[in-house]
Write a protein that holds these residues in place. Structure first.
Motif, mmCIF file in Angstrom:
data_model
loop_
_atom_site.group_PDB
_atom_site.id
_atom_site.type_symbol
_atom_site.label_atom_id
_atom_site.label_comp_id
_atom_site.label_asym_id
_atom_site.label_seq_id
_atom_site.Cartn_x
_atom_site.Cartn_y
_atom_site.Cartn_z
ATOM 1 N N VAL A 135 5.767 3.216 1.772
ATOM 2 C CA VAL A 135 5.036 2.061 1.256
ATOM 3 C C VAL A 135 5.094 0.975 2.323
ATOM 4 O O VAL A 135 6.172 0.672 2.858
ATOM 5 N N VAL A 136 3.948 0.411 2.637
ATOM 6 C CA VAL A 136 3.884 -0.639 3.648
ATOM 7 C C VAL A 136 3.361 -1.919 3.003
ATOM 8 O O VAL A 136 2.751 -1.899 1.932
ATOM 9 N N ARG A 137 3.611 -3.039 3.681
ATOM 10 C CA ARG A 137 3.017 -4.305 3.263
ATOM 11 C C ARG A 137 2.123 -4.806 4.383
ATOM 12 O O ARG A 137 2.397 -4.591 5.570
ATOM 13 N N VAL A 138 1.045 -5.475 3.996
ATOM 14 C CA VAL A 138 0.009 -5.859 4.950
ATOM 15 C C VAL A 138 -0.337 -7.331 4.774
ATOM 16 O O VAL A 138 -0.569 -7.787 3.649
ATOM 17 N N VAL A 198 0.838 -1.198 0.000
ATOM 18 C CA VAL A 198 0.000 0.000 0.000
ATOM 19 C C VAL A 198 0.874 1.250 0.000
ATOM 20 O O VAL A 198 1.816 1.369 0.809
ATOM 21 N N ALA A 199 0.550 2.189 -0.893
ATOM 22 C CA ALA A 199 1.251 3.472 -0.963
ATOM 23 C C ALA A 199 0.579 4.462 -0.026
ATOM 24 O O ALA A 199 -0.625 4.696 -0.120
ATOM 25 N N TYR A 249 3.709 -3.896 8.021
ATOM 26 C CA TYR A 249 5.157 -3.741 8.089
ATOM 27 C C TYR A 249 5.582 -2.626 7.133
ATOM 28 O O TYR A 249 5.059 -2.507 6.027
ATOM 29 N N ASP A 250 6.571 -1.850 7.542
ATOM 30 C CA ASP A 250 7.162 -0.889 6.623
ATOM 31 C C ASP A 250 7.929 -1.641 5.536
ATOM 32 O O ASP A 250 8.587 -2.645 5.817
ATOM 33 N N ALA A 277 0.581 5.339 -5.531
ATOM 34 C CA ALA A 277 0.150 4.074 -6.125
ATOM 35 C C ALA A 277 1.338 3.121 -6.201
ATOM 36 O O ALA A 277 2.499 3.549 -6.217
ATOM 37 N N VAL A 278 1.038 1.825 -6.246
ATOM 38 C CA VAL A 278 2.053 0.789 -6.454
ATOM 39 C C VAL A 278 1.489 -0.224 -7.443
ATOM 40 O O VAL A 278 0.280 -0.434 -7.528
#
Length: 486
Positions: free
Chosen positions: A407-410, A386-387, A418-419, A443-444
């Motif tokens: 940008v993080v991941r979920v 996610v951006a 998480y970063d 956006a990513v």
């Protein structure tokens, strides 16, 4: 990289935080920044997990918002054509050349922002935000010829038409709300759209019954007037509501995810009760997820302390706007607006019982575009990336320090965040840190083979009490690659 954890505040802690909130001044990512006008690019200023590298593959863009890939891997980019701060430029669809230059494929009219792109069967599908003429879903061919598959979406307010993603013969898109929390007020005058469209307001997707809650504000539509007017929810500015009043629903509507056949036609409701459903993506199991920007502390009905969300979208579900946040009632509990108390209830009857989100992001983080990793080669398969555009303080409310800008991941099953990509010197834009790192990721998108992650960096946007000040030609496209199996 640091792991983000969620902290549950006790009642006493909330009272303490709210008290401090009234005393301390705001210090958002775009506040008090002395920017020279030229952006420095240096990937060494960016932190990420070991075994990954990042590089800038396109620079000097003006408000880029989306990215997609042709069948041959060619990268295409949308430039918005509009930014908060009432800055209108030309919306553009660009082809990225191998040397980092761009070629214009199509241009739009003064009706941005263009909020993303999808390529399907050789056609480009673009969400035209619709700040001046109403939202549209556009289709462009390889020669740049544009056709509107749908027009007049309710997008001339605070939030716009977003997305799109294509699946099973349909274009899915998000439609944001006209207002912060269902009541037209002074904040919408400051945005600029209330003067253009004084009758515009939010539109429910299905019939609703109002509680008769009204708000009094200065009559902004009469210059120099000292009189006050009363405004109810889902009604034009200066129009009060009655208890038990029925507002008829229709589609297209505000705060919803909808879909449209690829060749055009009537829109269908997927789900509603969002505030600003911005990023849409399907996981490997075919589940649709959407990011949703939470309330701001502004306007006639300010809301304090609510974050952004990642929702798993279920057909016909109502997700709670404007009386809930993350499955919790706004008018009960401890989310009191400092100095004003709890928000008042808008709906006499609720269309359903909202579910709880898959993940909760930081307050004012502006968690926007997302995509899922589908590749074991890149890593984290099944997780959402996610951006986070970053806060727009002080206009959205006060923050003590910058929020987002990374940008993080979920993990959508556990909600743990998480970063993944952030600036080394702190969670703030590069302009504030005075380095060459990232500014405002919006956006990513993963490459077709899943082995590279592209980040769309909107560019520099400064903020103050006078509103946003976006800077042209500061947008960047970054590419993240896996360089080892560590």
């Amino acid at each position: 990289m640091k792991r983000v954890t969620l902290i549950l505040l006790t009642t006493s802690m909330l009272v303490f935080v709210q008290g401090c909130y009234n005393i301390k001044s705001s210090s958002g990512g775009g506040e008090g920044v002395d920017f020279s006008g030229e952006r420095t690019i240096n990937s060494q200023d960016i932190a990420m997990p070991e075994g990954y590298s990042i590089e800038a593959v396109a620079t000097n863009l003006t408000f880029p918002t989306g990215i997609a890939f042709g069948d041959d891997g060619t990268v295409y980019i949308t430039e918005s054509g509009y930014s908060y701060g009432e800055l209108f430029t030309e919306p553009r669809l660009l082809k990225l050349n191998s040397d980092g230059t761009t070629q214009t494929i199509a241009t739009g009219t003064k009706n941005g922002p263009w909020n993303g792109i999808w390529i399907q069967d050789g056609f480009f599908y673009i969400a035209e935000g619709g700040q001046l003429e109403g939202g549209k879903i556009l289709r462009a061919d390889s020669d740049g010829n544009l056709v509107a598959l749908i027009e007049n979406l309710p997008s001339t307010g605070d939030h716009h038409t977003n997305g799109p993603v294509v699946r099973d013969g349909y274009v899915y898109f998000g439609q944001g709300t006209a207002t912060n929390s269902a009541v037209v007020g002074e904040d919408n005058f400051s945005f600029g759209w209330l003067q253009r469209y004084p009758e515009f307001h939010d539109v429910p997707c299905k019939d609703i019954i109002l509680a008769g809650t009204n708000y009094s504000t200065r009559n902004l539509m009469k210059e120099g007037s000292d009189e006050d007017v009363s405004t109810g929810a889902y009604l034009p500015f200066g129009t009060p509501s009655d208890s038990g009043q029925v507002i008829r629903g229709r589609v297209p509507c505000s705060g919803a995810v909808m879909r449209l056949p690829l060749d055009g036609g009537e829109p269908e409701l997927v789900a509603w009760g969002f505030r600003n459903p911005y990023g849409l993506a399907f996981d490997d199991s075919g589940n649709l997820y959407v990011t949703d920007n939470g309330y701001d502390e502004r306007g006639s009905r300010p809301i304090w302390g609510t974050g952004d969300y990642l929702w798993k979208v279920e057909q016909d579900m109502w997700y709670g706007w404007p009386d809930f946040s993350g499955g919790h009632k706004l008018y009960e509990g401890h989310l009191e607006v400092p100095g004003e108390g709890l928000p008042k209830r808008i709906l006499a009857e609720h269309p359903g019982e909202p579910s709880h989100p898959s993940a909760l992001f930081g307050v004012h983080s502006s968690s926007n575009g997302l995509d899922f990793s589908h590749s074991a080669g890149f890593g984290f398969a099944g997780e959402a990336f996610v951006a986070q555009f970053g806060d727009m303080a002080p206009g959205v409310g006060k923050v003590y320090k910058p929020v987002g800008f990374k940008v993080v991941r979920v993990n959508p099953q556990t909600g743990v965040i998480y970063d993944f990509v952030a600036n080394k010197k702190g969670y703030a834009p590069a302009s504030r840190l005075k380095n060459g790192g990232i500014e405002r990721p919006v956006a990513v998108r993963f490459s077709p083979d899943g082995n590279e992650l592209y980040i769309v960096d909107f560019g520099v946007m400064l903020t103050s009490g006078k509103g946003p000040r976006p800077i042209e030609k500061t947008g960047v496209i970054w590419k993240v690659s896996k360089i080892s199996n560590k």
